[in-house]
Design an enzyme around this catalytic site. Structure first.
Site, short mmCIF file in Angstrom:
data_model
loop_
_atom_site.label_atom_id
_atom_site.label_comp_id
_atom_site.label_asym_id
_atom_site.label_seq_id
_atom_site.Cartn_x
_atom_site.Cartn_y
_atom_site.Cartn_z
CE LYS A 6 89.96 26.60 96.13
NZ LYS A 6 91.78 26.75 95.68
P1 NAD Z 1 92.64 38.06 93.87
O1 NAD Z 1 90.68 38.17 93.97
O2 NAD Z 1 94.05 38.18 94.36
O3 NAD Z 1 92.54 38.28 92.04
C1 NAD Z 1 91.34 37.49 91.25
C2 NAD Z 1 91.80 38.79 89.75
O4 NAD Z 1 90.38 38.20 89.23
C3 NAD Z 1 91.56 40.03 90.41
O5 NAD Z 1 92.22 40.89 89.49
C4 NAD Z 1 89.64 40.29 89.91
O6 NAD Z 1 89.20 42.01 89.59
C5 NAD Z 1 90.16 39.89 88.88
N1 NAD Z 1 88.23 38.92 88.68
C6 NAD Z 1 87.70 38.82 89.19
N2 NAD Z 1 86.13 38.21 88.66
C7 NAD Z 1 86.59 38.30 87.06
C8 NAD Z 1 85.61 38.62 86.29
N3 NAD Z 1 83.87 38.18 86.79
N4 NAD Z 1 86.13 39.04 85.25
C9 NAD Z 1 87.79 39.32 85.22
N5 NAD Z 1 88.39 39.19 85.87
C10 NAD Z 1 87.72 38.93 87.41
O7 NAD Z 1 92.58 35.44 93.48
P2 NAD Z 1 94.30 35.51 93.66
O8 NAD Z 1 93.85 34.93 94.34
O9 NAD Z 1 94.35 35.94 92.41
O10 NAD Z 1 92.58 34.06 92.19
C11 NAD Z 1 92.65 33.97 91.06
C12 NAD Z 1 92.54 32.44 90.68
O11 NAD Z 1 93.66 31.74 90.77
C13 NAD Z 1 91.54 32.19 91.04
O12 NAD Z 1 90.29 30.51 90.52
C14 NAD Z 1 92.21 31.03 92.32
O13 NAD Z 1 91.44 29.81 93.17
C15 NAD Z 1 93.33 30.63 91.44
N6 NAD Z 1 94.87 30.33 92.42
C16 NAD Z 1 94.71 31.31 93.42
C17 NAD Z 1 96.29 31.45 94.15
C18 NAD Z 1 96.84 31.96 94.71
O14 NAD Z 1 97.80 31.38 95.34
N7 NAD Z 1 96.40 33.04 95.47
C19 NAD Z 1 96.22 29.85 93.45
C20 NAD Z 1 96.07 28.43 92.74
C21 NAD Z 1 95.46 28.99 92.11
#
Ligand code: NAD
Length: 426
Positions: free
Chosen positions: A115
């Site tokens: 990561k």
């Molecule tokens: P992203 O940046 O596309 O979306 C994140 C979302 O969370 C946004 O809507 C943002 O406004 C919201 N957010 C941020 N801070 C916040 C807070 N303090 N309170 C409430 N909402 C908040 O990111 P993503 O890719 O959707 O990732 C989200 C989670 O999923 C992360 O933990 C990431 O590690 C995990 N994840 C993502 C993927 C992927 O393929 N993108 C895969 C596995 C895990």
């Protein structure tokens, strides 16, 4: 080996990394791991920290910290996202890298976990600034990333465009196109169809199967989704497409609640037209993120960030099933409270593994210079998610343990088996 490092505080020993390590310790007694192998796996193999001068649009300069932590290369190259977020630390990357190791192993992908990220506020940066930052970060990481070494992917606040800049920077330095150095790229440069939807769709595949096992089919269940980004927005859409009722969603700006069910197309249009902020969406009642987690519903999908359910709010959660789309959204204390209350938690390393699984498909396609169709990709993803879910559910049942523990045990067994077979070098 144990004598030299035990009890010594290292740079990544932050609360989140200690959570990851405590989960590992809790799973170990069920995983039959030789002591020396367990000791090796308690630590990331490598952590890289850099500082990067980045020119702002107003010609001032800022120096930003960047990180990449690689936890285990036992099963193959390391794999994991790059995030741009004000809270990125070495310890956060170490925790997420360790979870990635168990996740890849649980899905039987030939990868270990990594990561990385840059500590910055991406919402304050222009596209040009983000491009300069990304290219500098990639240059700094040239010696530790690569298609056979470590393969980055998008994470919080990074996307296809970020991956395209990373791929281009890496390729320019190599002198030829290397699409397989990152996943989550645009399709035009070797991205996989269905990669953008894979994590959110995978969350719903797992949720659907769990609902069926619990004897309450997903159609008709009322759902709350925290996070409306790459994972949350797709998960919400997929839930609705499966006949569930999405009653609330949120992003960093706040949430919207409509007990009759939200019009997700209207929410999406609103977000695109209002600087990616959900707040003030008129089709529902405004709620804070804290309130959202405690709304009445059947399924709560956590798809924003870590440490959202804690000892302070776990007692007030109304959902009876929690799906972890985000990494590490439930603290150890919250896990215990939820278990005591009979609330099942579908753990992150299983539930959000759709992203890395389709990333693996993308890497395989790039290496072979061949391309699969959307249906083929979705079908293969469902097969792998279902297989992992069934193994985890069976182990949890058989051993009387939580689904999280079962997922960890299954993942740890794969890595430990491989390391035991390889032996510890030299
Ligand atoms: P992203 O940046 O596309 O979306 C994140 C979302 O969370 C946004 O809507 C943002 O406004 C919201 N957010 C941020 N801070 C916040 C807070 N303090 N309170 C409430 N909402 C908040 O990111 P993503 O890719 O959707 O990732 C989200 C989670 O999923 C992360 O933990 C990431 O590690 C995990 N994840 C993502 C993927 C992927 O393929 N993108 C895969 C596995 C895990």
């Amino acid at each position: 080996m144990a004598e030299t490092v035990e009890h010594v505080e290292l740079e990544w020993d932050t609360p989140l990394f200690l959570t990851a390590r405590t989960q590992f310790e809790q799973a170990l007694p069920y995983a039959s791991v030789p002591d020396v192998v367990a000791e090796r796996l308690r630590f990331p193999e490598r952590a890289t920290m850099v500082s990067m001068p980045v020119q702002m649009d107003d010609d001032t300069w800022r120096v930003l910290p960047g990180y990449r932590v690689q936890h285990s290369s036992v099963l193959g190259p390391t794999k994991g996202g790059i995030r741009y977020d004000p809270h990125v630390t070495l310890g956060e990357c170490a925790a997420l890298a360790m979870w990635m190791t168990w996740k890849c192993a649980l899905l039987r992908l030939p990868y270990g976990g990594a990561k990385g990220g840059v500590r910055c506020n991406p919402r304050e940066l222009s596209p040009a600034e983000l491009q300069r930052l990304t290219r500098r970060f990639t240059s700094e990481m040239m010696s530790v990333i690569g298609p056979q070494e470590d393969i980055p992917a998008p994470d919080m606040a990074t996307d296809e465009q970020t991956m395209a800049w990373m791929m281009d920077t890496y390729s320019m330095q190599k002198g030829y196109a290397v699409p397989e150095v990152v996943t989550g790229k645009p399709i035009s440069i070797g991205g996989s169809v269905f990669r953008a939807e894979a994590t959110g769709a995978g969350v719903v595949m797992v949720t659907e199967r769990a609902c069926a096992r619990l004897g309450r089919p997903l159609p008709g269940q009322s759902c709350v989704v925290q996070g409306f980004g790459k994972v949350g927005a797709i998960a919400a859409e997929e839930l609705a497409a499966h006949g569930a009722k999405v009653v609330a969603v949120s992003d960093v700006s706040g949430g919207s609640y409509n007990p009759e069910g939200l019009d997700l197309d209207a929410v999406t249009v609103w977000v695109h037209e209002h600087r990616h902020e959900l707040i003030d969406y008129p089709g529902g009642e405004a709620v804070t993120n804290e309130e959202l987690l405690e709304l009445p519903c059947d399924v709560l999908v956590l798809a924003a960030l870590e440490e959202q359910l804690t000892e302070d709010n776990a007692g007030d959660v109304k959902a009876t099933l929690i799906a972890e789309g985000a990494n590490g959204p439930t603290t150890l204390e919250a896990d215990e409270i939820l278990a005591d209350r009979g609330i099942r938690v579908l753990p992150d390393i299983l539930t959000n593994a759709g992203g890395v699984t389709v990333s693996y498909f993308e890497w395989v396609q790039d290496l072979g210079r061949l391309f699969w169709s959307r249906d083929e990709t979705r079908f293969k993803l469902r097969e792998m998610m279902t297989d992992a879910f069934d193994r985890v559910w069976h182990l949890a049942d058989e051993q009387g343990m939580s689904l999280r523990n079962a997922a960890l045990v299954a993942g740890i067994r794969e890595v430990a088996g491989a390391l035991t077979a390889r032996g510890i070098y030299p």
